[in-house]
Design an enzyme around this catalytic site. Structure first.
Site, PDB file in Angstrom:
ATOM      1  N   SER A 211       0.646  -1.582   0.041  1.00  8.75           N
ATOM      2  CA  SER A 211      -0.290  -0.028  -0.175  1.00  8.75           C
ATOM      3  C   SER A 211       0.405   1.006  -0.043  1.00  8.75           C
ATOM      4  O   SER A 211       2.264   1.145   0.103  1.00  8.75           O
ATOM      5  CB  SER A 211      -0.363  -0.117   1.564  1.00  8.75           C
TER       6      SER A 211
ATOM      7  N   TYR B 144      -3.451  -0.272   9.854  1.00  9.76           N
ATOM      8  CA  TYR B 144      -2.609   0.147   8.683  1.00  9.76           C
ATOM      9  C   TYR B 144      -1.966  -0.542   7.982  1.00  9.76           C
ATOM     10  O   TYR B 144      -1.504  -1.090   8.113  1.00  9.76           O
ATOM     11  CB  TYR B 144      -3.732   0.155   7.528  1.00  9.76           C
TER      12      TYR B 144
HETATM   13  P1  NAP Z   1     -12.145  -4.804  -0.621  1.00 14.06           P
HETATM   14  O1  NAP Z   1     -12.595  -4.557  -1.813  1.00 14.06           O
HETATM   15  O2  NAP Z   1     -12.097  -4.921   0.935  1.00 14.06           O
HETATM   16  O3  NAP Z   1     -11.871  -6.697  -0.770  1.00 14.06           O
HETATM   17  C1  NAP Z   1     -11.087  -7.377   0.109  1.00 14.06           C
HETATM   18  C2  NAP Z   1     -11.420  -8.825   0.373  1.00 14.06           C
HETATM   19  O4  NAP Z   1     -10.931  -9.472   0.613  1.00 14.06           O
HETATM   20  C3  NAP Z   1     -12.392  -9.300  -0.125  1.00 14.06           C
HETATM   21  O5  NAP Z   1     -13.019 -10.469  -1.001  1.00 14.06           O
HETATM   22  C4  NAP Z   1     -12.856  -9.753   1.460  1.00 14.06           C
HETATM   23  O6  NAP Z   1     -13.845 -10.622   1.742  1.00 14.06           O
HETATM   24  C5  NAP Z   1     -11.166 -10.117   1.732  1.00 14.06           C
HETATM   25  N1  NAP Z   1     -10.736 -10.446   2.890  1.00 14.06           N
HETATM   26  C6  NAP Z   1     -11.161  -9.178   4.204  1.00 14.06           C
HETATM   27  N2  NAP Z   1     -10.960 -10.118   5.392  1.00 14.06           N
HETATM   28  C7  NAP Z   1     -10.565 -11.374   5.147  1.00 14.06           C
HETATM   29  C8  NAP Z   1     -10.268 -12.860   5.673  1.00 14.06           C
HETATM   30  N3  NAP Z   1      -9.771 -12.807   6.914  1.00 14.06           N
HETATM   31  N4  NAP Z   1      -9.630 -13.814   4.797  1.00 14.06           N
HETATM   32  C9  NAP Z   1     -10.156 -14.659   3.707  1.00 14.06           C
HETATM   33  N5  NAP Z   1     -10.404 -12.956   2.953  1.00 14.06           N
HETATM   34  C10 NAP Z   1     -10.967 -11.815   3.517  1.00 14.06           C
HETATM   35  O7  NAP Z   1     -10.192  -4.270  -0.742  1.00 14.06           O
HETATM   36  P2  NAP Z   1      -9.601  -3.866  -2.142  1.00 14.06           P
HETATM   37  O8  NAP Z   1     -10.038  -2.374  -2.102  1.00 14.06           O
HETATM   38  O9  NAP Z   1     -10.001  -4.799  -3.141  1.00 14.06           O
HETATM   39  O10 NAP Z   1      -8.142  -4.231  -1.684  1.00 14.06           O
HETATM   40  C11 NAP Z   1      -7.478  -5.470  -1.538  1.00 14.06           C
HETATM   41  C12 NAP Z   1      -6.434  -5.258  -1.298  1.00 14.06           C
HETATM   42  O11 NAP Z   1      -5.642  -4.174  -2.041  1.00 14.06           O
HETATM   43  C13 NAP Z   1      -6.164  -5.467   0.142  1.00 14.06           C
HETATM   44  O12 NAP Z   1      -5.319  -5.963   0.755  1.00 14.06           O
HETATM   45  C14 NAP Z   1      -5.841  -3.551   0.330  1.00 14.06           C
HETATM   46  O13 NAP Z   1      -5.689  -3.071   2.124  1.00 14.06           O
HETATM   47  C15 NAP Z   1      -5.399  -4.116  -0.742  1.00 14.06           C
HETATM   48  N6  NAP Z   1      -5.214  -2.428  -1.082  1.00 14.06           N
HETATM   49  C16 NAP Z   1      -6.607  -1.269  -1.634  1.00 14.06           C
HETATM   50  C17 NAP Z   1      -5.943  -0.212  -2.350  1.00 14.06           C
HETATM   51  C18 NAP Z   1      -6.886   0.072  -2.268  1.00 14.06           C
HETATM   52  O14 NAP Z   1      -7.210   2.185  -2.971  1.00 14.06           O
HETATM   53  N7  NAP Z   1      -8.391   0.082  -2.655  1.00 14.06           N
HETATM   54  C19 NAP Z   1      -4.835   0.905  -2.414  1.00 14.06           C
HETATM   55  C20 NAP Z   1      -3.073  -0.215  -2.043  1.00 14.06           C
HETATM   56  C21 NAP Z   1      -3.964  -1.214  -1.316  1.00 14.06           C
HETATM   57  P3  NAP Z   1     -15.033  -9.650   3.123  1.00 14.06           P
HETATM   58  O15 NAP Z   1     -15.916  -8.837   1.994  1.00 14.06           O
HETATM   59  O16 NAP Z   1     -15.369 -11.184   3.434  1.00 14.06           O
HETATM   60  O17 NAP Z   1     -14.870  -8.989   4.053  1.00 14.06           O
HETATM   61  C1  GCO Z   2      -6.525   5.080   2.932  1.00 17.24           C
HETATM   62  C2  GCO Z   2      -6.804   4.583   1.959  1.00 17.24           C
HETATM   63  C3  GCO Z   2      -5.696   3.705   1.805  1.00 17.24           C
HETATM   64  C4  GCO Z   2      -5.861   2.641   0.223  1.00 17.24           C
HETATM   65  C5  GCO Z   2      -4.849   2.194  -0.126  1.00 17.24           C
HETATM   66  C6  GCO Z   2      -3.866   3.493  -0.604  1.00 17.24           C
HETATM   67  O1  GCO Z   2      -7.475   5.103   4.318  1.00 17.24           O
HETATM   68  O2  GCO Z   2      -5.763   5.862   3.200  1.00 17.24           O
HETATM   69  O3  GCO Z   2      -8.039   2.977   2.827  1.00 17.24           O
HETATM   70  O4  GCO Z   2      -4.843   3.334   2.683  1.00 17.24           O
HETATM   71  O5  GCO Z   2      -6.397   2.009   1.335  1.00 17.24           O
HETATM   72  O6  GCO Z   2      -3.784   1.544   0.910  1.00 17.24           O
HETATM   73  O7  GCO Z   2      -2.219   2.872  -1.053  1.00 17.24           O
END
Ligand code: NAP
Ligand code: GCO
Length: 261
Positions: free
Chosen positions: A146, A159
């Site tokens: 992230s 986080y």
């Molecule tokens: P999301 O839409 O919230 O999806 C997260 C997924 O993880 C969901 O399918 C959720 O299932 C699953 N999950 C959560 N806890 C779990 C557990 N204990 N066991 C199995 N599955 C679990 O998140 P996203 O935005 O796609 O993010 C995916 C990854 O990218 C995460 O690691 C997040 O931190 C990272 N990330 C996101 C962003 C962003 O801007 N979106 C940026 C940087 C990094 P449920 O629906 O059942 O909870």
């Molecule tokens: C926040 C956002 C970010 C993104 C991502 C950025 O609240 O700042 O959720 O943390 O999820 O991780 O890279």
């Protein structure tokens, strides 16, 4: 240079938490590159929804109910995947949660919950999968890090601690298992349009303007922006890339931010 190095033909990829969001996009790209897709989610209804969503993309994905923080479930799921497919070539530790709470108001139990999913779980799943990768003589592990692997901000102490730790876990797996032809790298997405960031993107939320000003392209990322980098790190084209965090952030980490007009 053989472009076939970018192919995932014949590979088996497990993307955790990939019923939707970033995980779903990455798994879909892996399928397009020729991989067999395995994913898990906590609830059967989400796994069923995920299987249907993959089917709509023409992908026959195998879905498992597995809470990635539960070591027994992870070991059982790993064995089930190995029994069915015989190997796991690619693991993406994608499942993750966030809690946006000012640190002084956050309960220790809430802090622990975020660390459990975002840091302990990648350890648990990697530990379960690496022995089979060693046996197979190769493996690719991609941890979804992230911006918070590098930066802090208000309300995301748990986080950021988890994602900072995940960066170092990535480097340590690379260090400890590189000799077995296992490459472990991270992808650090910027701010991406998914359910997880939906609260930040509601019209009128100043954070939305803030992120647009912090991103040189002045747009939120799309899950499709992550697909090419993920295929690269999952493919033979990256066999000498190890312990690297590839930031796919539109330049946020390089940019001081657009000055207010
Ligand atoms: P999301 O839409 O919230 O999806 C997260 C997924 O993880 C969901 O399918 C959720 O299932 C699953 N999950 C959560 N806890 C779990 C557990 N204990 N066991 C199995 N599955 C679990 O998140 P996203 O935005 O796609 O993010 C995916 C990854 O990218 C995460 O690691 C997040 O931190 C990272 N990330 C996101 C962003 C962003 O801007 N979106 C940026 C940087 C990094 P449920 O629906 O059942 O909870
Ligand atoms: C926040 C956002 C970010 C993104 C991502 C950025 O609240 O700042 O959720 O943390 O999820 O991780 O890279």
């Amino acid at each position: 240079m053989d472009m076939k190095d970018f192919s995932l033909e014949g590979k088996v990829a497990w993307v955790t938490g990939a019923s939707y969001g970033i995980g779903f996009a990455i798994a879909s790209a892996f399928a397009a590159a020729g991989a067999k897709i395995v994913f898990n989610d906590i609830k059967q209804e989400l796994v069923d929804k995920g299987i249907a969503a993959y089917k709509e993309e023409g992908i026959e994905a195998a879905g498992y109910v597995c809470d990635v923080t539960n070591e027994e479930q992870v070991q059982a799921t790993t064995q089930a995947i190995l029994d069915k497919f015989g190997k796991i070539d690619i693991l993406v530790n994608n499942a993750g949660i966030i809690k946006r709470i000012p640190m002084l108001e956050m309960k220790a139990s809430e802090f622990r919950q975020v660390i459990d999913v975002d840091l302990n779980a990648p350890f648990i799943v990697s530990k379960a999968v690496i022995p089979s990768m060693i046996k197979n003589g190769h493996g690719k592990i991609i941890n979804i890090c992230s911006m918070m692997s590098e930066l802090g901000r208000e309300t995301v102490s748990a986080y950021a601690a988890a994602k900072g730790g995940l960066k170092m876990l990535t480097r340590n797996i690379a260090s400890e298992y590189g000799e077995y032809n296992i490459q472990c790298n991270g992808i650090g997405p910027g701010y991406i349009e998914t359910p997880q960031t939906a609260p930040l993107r509601v019209p009128g939320n100043p954070f939305n303007e803030f992120i647009l000003a912090k991103t040189p392209a002045h747009r939120w990322g799309k899950t499709s922006d992550l697909q090419g980098p993920a295929v690269f790190l999952a493919s033979d084209a990256s066999n000498f890339v190890n312990g690297h965090i590839l930031y796919v952030d539109g330049g946020i980490l390089a940019y001081i931010g657009k000055q207010p007009q």
